[in-house]
Motif scaffolding. Sequence first.
Motif, PDB file in Angstrom:
ATOM      1  N   ARG A 276       0.845  -1.209   0.000  1.00  0.00           N
ATOM      2  CA  ARG A 276       0.000   0.000   0.000  1.00  0.00           C
ATOM      3  C   ARG A 276       0.878   1.256   0.000  1.00  0.00           C
ATOM      4  NH1 ARG A 276      -1.407  -3.260   3.871  1.00  0.00           N
ATOM      5  NH2 ARG A 276      -1.014  -1.724   5.522  1.00  0.00           N
ATOM      6  N   THR A 277       0.850   2.017   1.080  1.00  0.00           N
ATOM      7  CA  THR A 277       1.662   3.242   1.131  1.00  0.00           C
ATOM      8  C   THR A 277       3.055   2.981   1.685  1.00  0.00           C
ATOM      9  OG1 THR A 277       0.678   3.726   3.283  1.00  0.00           O
ATOM     10  CG2 THR A 277      -0.313   4.775   1.358  1.00  0.00           C
ATOM     11  N   GLY A 278       3.385   1.738   1.947  1.00  0.00           N
ATOM     12  CA  GLY A 278       4.747   1.389   2.311  1.00  0.00           C
ATOM     13  C   GLY A 278       4.986   1.195   3.792  1.00  0.00           C
ATOM     14  N   ASN A 279       6.151   0.622   4.097  1.00  0.00           N
ATOM     15  CA  ASN A 279       6.630   0.482   5.470  1.00  0.00           C
ATOM     16  C   ASN A 279       7.289   1.786   5.908  1.00  0.00           C
ATOM     17  OD1 ASN A 279       6.470  -2.237   4.252  1.00  0.00           O
ATOM     18  ND2 ASN A 279       7.254  -2.922   6.211  1.00  0.00           N
ATOM     19  N   VAL A 280       7.641   1.852   7.172  1.00  0.00           N
ATOM     20  CA  VAL A 280       8.367   3.018   7.644  1.00  0.00           C
ATOM     21  C   VAL A 280       9.722   3.084   6.945  1.00  0.00           C
ATOM     22  CG1 VAL A 280       9.491   1.848   9.603  1.00  0.00           C
ATOM     23  CG2 VAL A 280       9.020   4.310   9.711  1.00  0.00           C
ATOM     24  N   ASP A 281      10.145   4.290   6.608  1.00  0.00           N
ATOM     25  CA  ASP A 281      11.416   4.481   5.897  1.00  0.00           C
ATOM     26  C   ASP A 281      12.565   4.552   6.900  1.00  0.00           C
ATOM     27  OD1 ASP A 281      13.452   5.126   4.147  1.00  0.00           O
ATOM     28  OD2 ASP A 281      12.954   7.251   4.118  1.00  0.00           O
ATOM     29  N   MET A 282      13.467   3.567   6.824  1.00  0.00           N
ATOM     30  CA  MET A 282      14.593   3.497   7.759  1.00  0.00           C
ATOM     31  C   MET A 282      15.569   4.659   7.553  1.00  0.00           C
ATOM     32  SD  MET A 282      14.058   0.524   9.322  1.00  0.00           S
ATOM     33  CE  MET A 282      15.107  -0.891   9.544  1.00  0.00           C
ATOM     34  N   ILE A 283      15.689   5.146   6.325  1.00  0.00           N
ATOM     35  CA  ILE A 283      16.620   6.240   6.060  1.00  0.00           C
ATOM     36  C   ILE A 283      16.158   7.497   6.796  1.00  0.00           C
ATOM     37  CG2 ILE A 283      17.629   7.712   4.286  1.00  0.00           C
ATOM     38  CD1 ILE A 283      17.239   5.422   2.301  1.00  0.00           C
ATOM     39  N   THR A 284      14.878   7.810   6.654  1.00  0.00           N
ATOM     40  CA  THR A 284      14.354   9.000   7.318  1.00  0.00           C
ATOM     41  C   THR A 284      14.490   8.880   8.830  1.00  0.00           C
ATOM     42  OG1 THR A 284      12.781   9.334   5.514  1.00  0.00           O
ATOM     43  CG2 THR A 284      12.339  10.492   7.566  1.00  0.00           C
ATOM     44  N   LEU A 285      14.141   7.722   9.369  1.00  0.00           N
ATOM     45  CA  LEU A 285      14.258   7.517  10.817  1.00  0.00           C
ATOM     46  C   LEU A 285      15.697   7.728  11.288  1.00  0.00           C
ATOM     47  CD1 LEU A 285      12.062   4.367  11.543  1.00  0.00           C
ATOM     48  CD2 LEU A 285      11.813   6.609  12.592  1.00  0.00           C
ATOM     49  N   ALA A 286      16.633   7.090  10.586  1.00  0.00           N
ATOM     50  CA  ALA A 286      18.029   7.154  11.005  1.00  0.00           C
ATOM     51  C   ALA A 286      18.580   8.573  10.913  1.00  0.00           C
ATOM     52  CB  ALA A 286      18.868   6.202  10.155  1.00  0.00           C
ATOM     53  N   LEU A 287      18.276   9.258   9.822  1.00  0.00           N
ATOM     54  CA  LEU A 287      18.810  10.612   9.655  1.00  0.00           C
ATOM     55  C   LEU A 287      18.088  11.615  10.546  1.00  0.00           C
ATOM     56  CD1 LEU A 287      19.577  10.604   5.832  1.00  0.00           C
ATOM     57  CD2 LEU A 287      21.134  10.272   7.755  1.00  0.00           C
ATOM     58  N   ASN A 288      16.837  11.356  10.881  1.00  0.00           N
ATOM     59  CA  ASN A 288      16.177  12.175  11.897  1.00  0.00           C
ATOM     60  C   ASN A 288      16.959  12.110  13.206  1.00  0.00           C
ATOM     61  OD1 ASN A 288      14.104  12.934  10.204  1.00  0.00           O
ATOM     62  ND2 ASN A 288      12.528  11.711  11.203  1.00  0.00           N
ATOM     63  N   MET A 289      17.395  10.913  13.568  1.00  0.00           N
ATOM     64  CA  MET A 289      18.185  10.751  14.793  1.00  0.00           C
ATOM     65  C   MET A 289      19.508  11.501  14.681  1.00  0.00           C
ATOM     66  SD  MET A 289      17.606   6.764  15.786  1.00  0.00           S
ATOM     67  CE  MET A 289      15.942   6.100  15.903  1.00  0.00           C
ATOM     68  N   LEU A 290      20.137  11.377  13.521  1.00  0.00           N
ATOM     69  CA  LEU A 290      21.430  12.038  13.327  1.00  0.00           C
ATOM     70  C   LEU A 290      21.311  13.535  13.541  1.00  0.00           C
ATOM     71  CD1 LEU A 290      24.406  11.678  12.431  1.00  0.00           C
ATOM     72  CD2 LEU A 290      23.633  12.127  10.094  1.00  0.00           C
ATOM     73  N   GLN A 292      19.521  15.041  15.492  1.00  0.00           N
ATOM     74  CA  GLN A 292      19.316  15.329  16.912  1.00  0.00           C
ATOM     75  C   GLN A 292      20.537  14.944  17.747  1.00  0.00           C
ATOM     76  OE1 GLN A 292      16.403  17.026  17.750  1.00  0.00           O
ATOM     77  NE2 GLN A 292      16.395  17.006  15.503  1.00  0.00           N
ATOM     78  N   GLY A 293      21.640  14.644  17.056  1.00  0.00           N
ATOM     79  CA  GLY A 293      22.870  14.321  17.768  1.00  0.00           C
ATOM     80  C   GLY A 293      22.969  12.886  18.233  1.00  0.00           C
ATOM     81  N   VAL A 294      22.102  12.007  17.716  1.00  0.00           N
ATOM     82  CA  VAL A 294      22.114  10.592  18.087  1.00  0.00           C
ATOM     83  C   VAL A 294      22.717   9.789  16.948  1.00  0.00           C
ATOM     84  CG1 VAL A 294      20.692   8.592  18.697  1.00  0.00           C
ATOM     85  CG2 VAL A 294      20.080  10.862  19.552  1.00  0.00           C
ATOM     86  N   ASP A 295      23.751   9.000  17.242  1.00  0.00           N
ATOM     87  CA  ASP A 295      24.360   8.151  16.219  1.00  0.00           C
ATOM     88  C   ASP A 295      23.383   7.033  15.869  1.00  0.00           C
ATOM     89  OD1 ASP A 295      25.849   6.490  14.602  1.00  0.00           O
ATOM     90  OD2 ASP A 295      27.527   6.273  15.996  1.00  0.00           O
ATOM     91  N   PRO A 296      22.887   6.967  14.634  1.00  0.00           N
ATOM     92  CA  PRO A 296      21.896   5.944  14.295  1.00  0.00           C
ATOM     93  C   PRO A 296      22.487   4.552  14.094  1.00  0.00           C
ATOM     94  CG  PRO A 296      22.386   7.269  12.361  1.00  0.00           C
ATOM     95  CD  PRO A 296      23.135   7.899  13.514  1.00  0.00           C
ATOM     96  N   GLN A 297      23.812   4.463  14.068  1.00  0.00           N
ATOM     97  CA  GLN A 297      24.483   3.163  13.876  1.00  0.00           C
ATOM     98  C   GLN A 297      24.213   2.572  12.489  1.00  0.00           C
ATOM     99  OE1 GLN A 297      26.593   1.751  16.412  1.00  0.00           O
ATOM    100  NE2 GLN A 297      26.290   3.810  17.215  1.00  0.00           N
ATOM    101  N   LEU A 298      23.790   3.400  11.568  1.00  0.00           N
ATOM    102  CA  LEU A 298      23.650   3.024  10.163  1.00  0.00           C
ATOM    103  C   LEU A 298      24.388   4.075   9.350  1.00  0.00           C
ATOM    104  CD1 LEU A 298      19.867   2.018   9.932  1.00  0.00           C
ATOM    105  CD2 LEU A 298      21.835   0.469   9.972  1.00  0.00           C
ATOM    106  N   ASN A 299      24.970   3.650   8.239  1.00  0.00           N
ATOM    107  CA  ASN A 299      25.832   4.546   7.462  1.00  0.00           C
ATOM    108  C   ASN A 299      25.148   4.967   6.164  1.00  0.00           C
ATOM    109  OD1 ASN A 299      27.850   5.920   6.153  1.00  0.00           O
ATOM    110  ND2 ASN A 299      29.228   4.173   5.972  1.00  0.00           N
ATOM    111  N   PHE A 300      24.634   6.188   6.153  1.00  0.00           N
ATOM    112  CA  PHE A 300      24.013   6.734   4.945  1.00  0.00           C
ATOM    113  C   PHE A 300      24.842   7.886   4.391  1.00  0.00           C
ATOM    114  CE2 PHE A 300      20.286   4.802   7.086  1.00  0.00           C
ATOM    115  CZ  PHE A 300      19.952   3.903   6.083  1.00  0.00           C
ATOM    116  N   SER A 301      26.158   7.751   4.464  1.00  0.00           N
ATOM    117  CA  SER A 301      27.049   8.820   4.013  1.00  0.00           C
ATOM    118  C   SER A 301      27.129   8.917   2.492  1.00  0.00           C
ATOM    119  CB  SER A 301      28.456   8.620   4.589  1.00  0.00           C
ATOM    120  OG  SER A 301      28.988   7.377   4.186  1.00  0.00           O
ATOM    121  N   ASP A 302      26.637   7.900   1.782  1.00  0.00           N
ATOM    122  CA  ASP A 302      26.578   7.962   0.317  1.00  0.00           C
ATOM    123  C   ASP A 302      25.149   7.660  -0.108  1.00  0.00           C
ATOM    124  OD1 ASP A 302      26.904   7.954  -2.397  1.00  0.00           O
ATOM    125  OD2 ASP A 302      28.528   6.483  -2.442  1.00  0.00           O
ATOM    126  N   ILE A 303      24.284   8.642   0.087  1.00  0.00           N
ATOM    127  CA  ILE A 303      22.863   8.424  -0.159  1.00  0.00           C
ATOM    128  C   ILE A 303      22.577   8.194  -1.640  1.00  0.00           C
ATOM    129  CG2 ILE A 303      22.039  10.798  -0.555  1.00  0.00           C
ATOM    130  CD1 ILE A 303      20.529   8.220   1.862  1.00  0.00           C
TER     131      ILE A 303
END
Length: 552
Positions: A276-290, A292-303
């Motif tokens: 349907r409209t999809g699952n939650v987007d892990m990229i948005t969640l992780a970078l939202n944390m970033l 806010q100064g929280v290390d998301p423990q995922l590497n999206f440095s080459d989006i």
Amino acid sequence: MNQIQAGKYRPYPQVDLPNRKWPTKTITKAPVWCSVDLRDGNQALKNPMNMTKKLELFALLLKLGFKEIEVGFPSASAVEFDFLRKLVDDKLIPDDVKIQVLVQAREHLIAKTFESLKGVKKATVHLYNSTSVAQRKIVFDKSKEEIIALALEGVDLVKKYEKNHDGQIFLEYSPESFTGTELEFAAEISNAVTARWGISDTRKVIINLPATVEMATPNVYADQIEWMANHLDNRENVIISTHTHNDRGTSIAATELALLAGADRVEGTLLSNGERTGNVDMITLALNMLTQGVDPQLNFSDINEVLDVVERCTEMVTHARHPYVGELVYTAFSGSHQDAINKGFAHRKTADDNFWEVPYLPIDPEDVGRTYESIIRINSQSGKGGVAYILENDFGYQLPKAMHPEIGKLVQAVSDEKGEELSSDEILSIFKENYFEIKEHISLVDFTLTSTKGKSTCTLTYTYCGEEITVNGEGNGPVDACKDALMKNYKNSFTIHSYSEHSCGDKSSAKAIAYIEIQTDTTLSCFGVGVDNDITVASVMALFCAINRAYN
């Protein structure tokens, strides 16, 4: 809305949680991430991924740092089974990565699942059955007791096949359609599952509480998660997991609030792929944390690489406004936005600390592998600051601020006429056409200068009205001396209002660029630009440019 029958829709019931604690919490650490791109995401594709695409996406997930990956439903299709066997046989699963497989509570399916897992060192068997009121009533016609019995039968079968598996098996249980299930029943069936499994500090269980269909506002989901956390037995040994869908468009908010409410783990997909409209987007969640100064423990440095791989493997196109990754999310067309961004970058050059503080940009594009080249783009809505930004950042022309309105109007006129966005090269072309390729009624031929004791003397040769003229002049500097010489024969009066200069390029090949603003009887402000290896010549060229622009 018109013609909607009364009573067709009704508000979702609120959770009785008067002492809720989640509103006072903040996210301070990353959750356990589990990618379901290869299962939940894959089943939602028009053209499900083949082996090559699955392997490419799996490699990307590892590169991004996922330690838990749901690879499929191996008992449901040969492709899913063969993919898992490929991962095992080719030793593609790192020792620190936990593979997850989905299965229903049927013995032949569980047997097939364990066959696919042979040789896997760490695996989560994700067992589920539907528990919602609607599913019990409409789909299965089963009582609560029958639904619990089905879940426990699945647990018993997993335990049975676990005994002969050479590796660690972890259990995950999902009361599917949790958001449509009475909380008391969701807790009852979850506690029955963990008890039957034999939960302990060495045998933890994942209880996944999916918003299989998003049915209420995010705060309600957070209340449900906190309520469940308060009513699950052996809470310290239960890993509460979320799995939100985006039917209401708030899966990100729902997941973030669920983390505040006590969730430990998040299942989702890259770029929100899913039914349907999809699952939650892990990229948005992780970078939202970033942000806010929280290390998301995922590497999206080459989006860009992530975008390229996911779009190729899923054949899904990403919206240009998708958070953090869309083509236009780091782009400003609005003049006021462009001006603020430009000032933000200028402020960073003199800021005392590294705190990211640029208006309209919640994250530094360079942190996700984007460049600043496309931040400011020009169309009919753009302003003077955006044009100046592009000319400086793309081509090295540091226009004086007073010149910004002039060049802005020239570019906007072309954009209005074309009715489309202008490229950087088109902007440069407009700049050159108006300052370097102008029609001349007076032309510089030669200029020589001598300076003694703060006084400049020049010999100026120029053509005017078809005649070549050579004349001497004196002044406080090159431009003043040139003006003195020029005015002995030139009939149009003007005053020099401002002057600025800078160099552009490497030291060995640097060009000098000069800007002169003049004022005439009919023009309050008119700029000229000159470029030469010699700053004195560049200054005189800028003066002639300004005169020609003012009197043409």
